[in-house]
Write a protein that holds these residues in place. Structure first.
Motif, mmCIF file in Angstrom:
data_model
loop_
_atom_site.group_PDB
_atom_site.id
_atom_site.type_symbol
_atom_site.label_atom_id
_atom_site.label_comp_id
_atom_site.label_asym_id
_atom_site.label_seq_id
_atom_site.Cartn_x
_atom_site.Cartn_y
_atom_site.Cartn_z
ATOM 1 N N HIS A 9 27.692 36.002 35.946
ATOM 2 C CA HIS A 9 27.843 37.422 35.639
ATOM 3 C C HIS A 9 29.098 37.665 34.808
ATOM 4 C CE1 HIS A 9 29.254 41.555 36.385
ATOM 5 N NE2 HIS A 9 27.953 41.846 36.316
ATOM 6 N N HIS A 10 30.219 37.033 35.216
ATOM 7 C CA HIS A 10 31.468 37.280 34.500
ATOM 8 C C HIS A 10 32.460 36.130 34.632
ATOM 9 C CE1 HIS A 10 32.464 38.806 38.579
ATOM 10 N NE2 HIS A 10 33.671 38.324 38.302
ATOM 11 N N VAL A 11 33.417 36.140 33.713
ATOM 12 C CA VAL A 11 34.585 35.263 33.752
ATOM 13 C C VAL A 11 35.789 36.189 33.870
ATOM 14 C CG1 VAL A 11 35.970 33.589 32.466
ATOM 15 C CG2 VAL A 11 33.463 33.514 32.318
ATOM 16 N N CYS A 12 36.651 35.931 34.856
ATOM 17 C CA CYS A 12 37.821 36.765 35.077
ATOM 18 C C CYS A 12 39.089 35.993 34.703
ATOM 19 C CB CYS A 12 37.895 37.222 36.528
ATOM 20 S SG CYS A 12 39.328 38.278 36.844
ATOM 21 N N VAL A 13 39.864 36.569 33.778
ATOM 22 C CA VAL A 13 41.101 35.975 33.304
ATOM 23 C C VAL A 13 42.269 36.817 33.824
ATOM 24 C CG1 VAL A 13 42.455 35.372 31.251
ATOM 25 C CG2 VAL A 13 39.957 35.122 31.228
ATOM 26 N N VAL A 14 43.215 36.171 34.496
ATOM 27 C CA VAL A 14 44.414 36.852 34.965
ATOM 28 C C VAL A 14 45.416 36.888 33.814
ATOM 29 C CG1 VAL A 14 46.393 36.680 36.533
ATOM 30 C CG2 VAL A 14 44.093 36.302 37.400
ATOM 31 N N VAL A 15 45.988 38.062 33.581
ATOM 32 C CA VAL A 15 46.953 38.254 32.501
ATOM 33 C C VAL A 15 48.211 38.935 33.030
ATOM 34 C CG1 VAL A 15 45.164 38.352 30.723
ATOM 35 C CG2 VAL A 15 45.952 40.471 31.785
ATOM 36 N N ALA A 16 49.312 38.729 32.329
ATOM 37 C CA ALA A 16 50.574 39.348 32.719
ATOM 38 C C ALA A 16 50.655 40.796 32.268
ATOM 39 C CB ALA A 16 51.749 38.550 32.141
ATOM 40 N N ASN A 65 26.150 37.723 26.404
ATOM 41 C CA ASN A 65 25.601 36.854 27.445
ATOM 42 C C ASN A 65 26.373 36.858 28.754
ATOM 43 O OD1 ASN A 65 27.797 35.655 26.232
ATOM 44 N ND2 ASN A 65 27.006 33.580 26.416
ATOM 45 N N VAL A 66 27.524 37.502 28.813
ATOM 46 C CA VAL A 66 28.340 37.488 30.026
ATOM 47 C C VAL A 66 29.402 38.585 29.920
ATOM 48 C CG1 VAL A 66 30.073 35.824 29.185
ATOM 49 C CG2 VAL A 66 29.539 35.912 31.625
ATOM 50 N N GLN A 67 29.901 39.016 31.045
ATOM 51 C CA GLN A 67 30.992 39.987 31.057
ATOM 52 C C GLN A 67 32.328 39.241 31.091
ATOM 53 O OE1 GLN A 67 32.278 42.507 34.654
ATOM 54 N NE2 GLN A 67 30.977 43.916 33.475
ATOM 55 N N LEU A 68 33.289 39.727 30.331
ATOM 56 C CA LEU A 68 34.650 39.213 30.375
ATOM 57 C C LEU A 68 35.502 40.237 31.099
ATOM 58 C CD1 LEU A 68 36.766 37.097 29.562
ATOM 59 C CD2 LEU A 68 36.997 38.296 27.370
ATOM 60 N N GLN A 69 36.238 39.792 32.112
ATOM 61 C CA GLN A 69 37.133 40.673 32.854
ATOM 62 C C GLN A 69 38.562 40.185 32.661
ATOM 63 O OE1 GLN A 69 35.976 40.646 37.000
ATOM 64 N NE2 GLN A 69 34.036 41.676 36.591
ATOM 65 N N LEU A 70 39.468 41.135 32.449
ATOM 66 C CA LEU A 70 40.894 40.851 32.431
ATOM 67 C C LEU A 70 41.490 41.520 33.654
ATOM 68 C CD1 LEU A 70 41.705 41.523 28.665
ATOM 69 C CD2 LEU A 70 41.159 39.338 29.769
ATOM 70 N N CYS A 71 42.360 40.799 34.355
ATOM 71 C CA CYS A 71 42.943 41.293 35.603
ATOM 72 C C CYS A 71 44.461 41.165 35.543
ATOM 73 C CB CYS A 71 42.395 40.472 36.766
ATOM 74 S SG CYS A 71 43.253 40.734 38.330
ATOM 75 N N GLN A 72 45.150 42.256 35.790
ATOM 76 C CA GLN A 72 46.609 42.237 35.891
ATOM 77 C C GLN A 72 46.985 42.541 37.339
ATOM 78 O OE1 GLN A 72 48.855 44.739 33.182
ATOM 79 N NE2 GLN A 72 50.538 44.858 34.639
ATOM 80 N N PRO A 73 47.471 41.526 38.066
ATOM 81 C CA PRO A 73 47.884 41.784 39.447
ATOM 82 C C PRO A 73 49.196 42.573 39.470
ATOM 83 C CG PRO A 73 48.254 39.480 38.867
ATOM 84 C CD PRO A 73 47.596 40.126 37.692
ATOM 85 N N ALA A 75 52.910 43.732 40.137
ATOM 86 C CA ALA A 75 54.189 43.047 40.360
ATOM 87 C C ALA A 75 54.720 43.420 41.737
ATOM 88 C CB ALA A 75 55.191 43.448 39.282
ATOM 89 N N GLY A 76 55.350 42.474 42.393
ATOM 90 C CA GLY A 76 56.003 42.745 43.668
ATOM 91 C C GLY A 76 55.089 42.793 44.876
ATOM 92 N N LEU A 77 53.790 42.576 44.673
ATOM 93 C CA LEU A 77 52.845 42.562 45.795
ATOM 94 C C LEU A 77 52.140 41.213 45.822
ATOM 95 C CD1 LEU A 77 51.217 46.114 45.521
ATOM 96 C CD2 LEU A 77 52.937 45.350 47.164
ATOM 97 N N ASP A 78 52.135 40.576 46.976
ATOM 98 C CA ASP A 78 51.513 39.267 47.095
ATOM 99 C C ASP A 78 49.994 39.391 47.074
ATOM 100 O OD1 ASP A 78 51.483 36.405 47.574
ATOM 101 O OD2 ASP A 78 50.772 36.901 49.591
ATOM 102 N N SER A 79 49.368 38.548 46.285
ATOM 103 C CA SER A 79 47.913 38.460 46.227
ATOM 104 C C SER A 79 47.576 37.093 45.646
ATOM 105 C CB SER A 79 47.327 39.559 45.330
ATOM 106 O OG SER A 79 47.652 39.324 43.971
ATOM 107 N N PRO A 80 46.355 36.621 45.858
ATOM 108 C CA PRO A 80 45.964 35.353 45.254
ATOM 109 C C PRO A 80 46.092 35.376 43.727
ATOM 110 C CG PRO A 80 44.391 35.960 46.951
ATOM 111 C CD PRO A 80 45.312 37.139 46.763
ATOM 112 N N GLN A 81 45.780 36.511 43.106
ATOM 113 C CA GLN A 81 45.874 36.618 41.657
ATOM 114 C C GLN A 81 47.341 36.558 41.198
ATOM 115 O OE1 GLN A 81 44.100 38.520 43.727
ATOM 116 N NE2 GLN A 81 42.074 38.942 42.883
ATOM 117 N N ARG A 82 48.238 37.205 41.932
ATOM 118 C CA ARG A 82 49.663 37.173 41.594
ATOM 119 C C ARG A 82 50.192 35.754 41.738
ATOM 120 N NH1 ARG A 82 53.240 38.642 38.376
ATOM 121 N NH2 ARG A 82 52.181 40.633 38.411
#
Length: 151
Positions: A9-16, A65-73, A75-82
């Motif tokens: 369905h999608h590819v998720c890229v973590v960005v600053a 053919n697919v969704q591209l997701q950009l994710c910005q976690p 700052a200052g909060l703990d998460s798997p993405q951060r």
């Protein structure tokens, strides 16, 4: 036997910096971008840090053919993405696969020895489930069921 990871369905890229990343992708002709649709409330919501999860910023672009997701976690909060961003830098955080039955898919993953990292379910059966696959698959794998409007 249910096949878990067949319909990407999608590819998720973590960005600053989400705005900077969107601007760059747009300069390459990728877009248009829109805010991730949050959908209705979850009946079950088990994530490592609900506050960080709620503060996460996402943008999506539907490609041919697919969704591209950009994710910005946040700052200052703990998460798997951060943690991923701090340890690995920007990059692919997870691959999301569509599944018609999240419950069956989650059960199948458990029988394969795959642990759940986070999960959420809505009353209509839509939702998500992230699996602890990074160490062996090189990326976190997710299954999801898209929320569909009635009628």
């Amino acid at each position: 036997m249910i096949s878990l990871f067949r319909s990407l369905h999608h590819v998720c890229v973590v960005v600053a910096d989400l705005d900077q990343a969107v601007a760059y992708y747009e300069s390459l002709g990728v877009g248009p971008w829109y805010d991730y649709p949050k959908g209705g409330p979850y009946e079950t919501y088990e994530v490592p840090n609900p506050v960080a999860s709620a503060a996460m910023r996402y943008k999506c672009a539907d490609l041919d053919n697919v969704q591209l997701q950009l994710c910005q976690p946040p700052a200052g909060l703990d998460s798997p993405q951060r943690r991923f961003l701090e340890e690995c830098g920007e990059g692919v955080y997870h691959l999301g696969f569509e599944s018609p039955d999240l419950g069956a898919a989650e059960e199948r993953a458990r029988t394969l020895g795959v642990d759940v990292l986070a999960r959420g379910r809505r009353a209509d059966g839509s939702g998500f489930c992230y699996f602890d696959t990074r160490a062996r698959a090189g990326v976190t794998l997710e299954i999801r069921r898209t929320q569909h409007d009635a009628g």
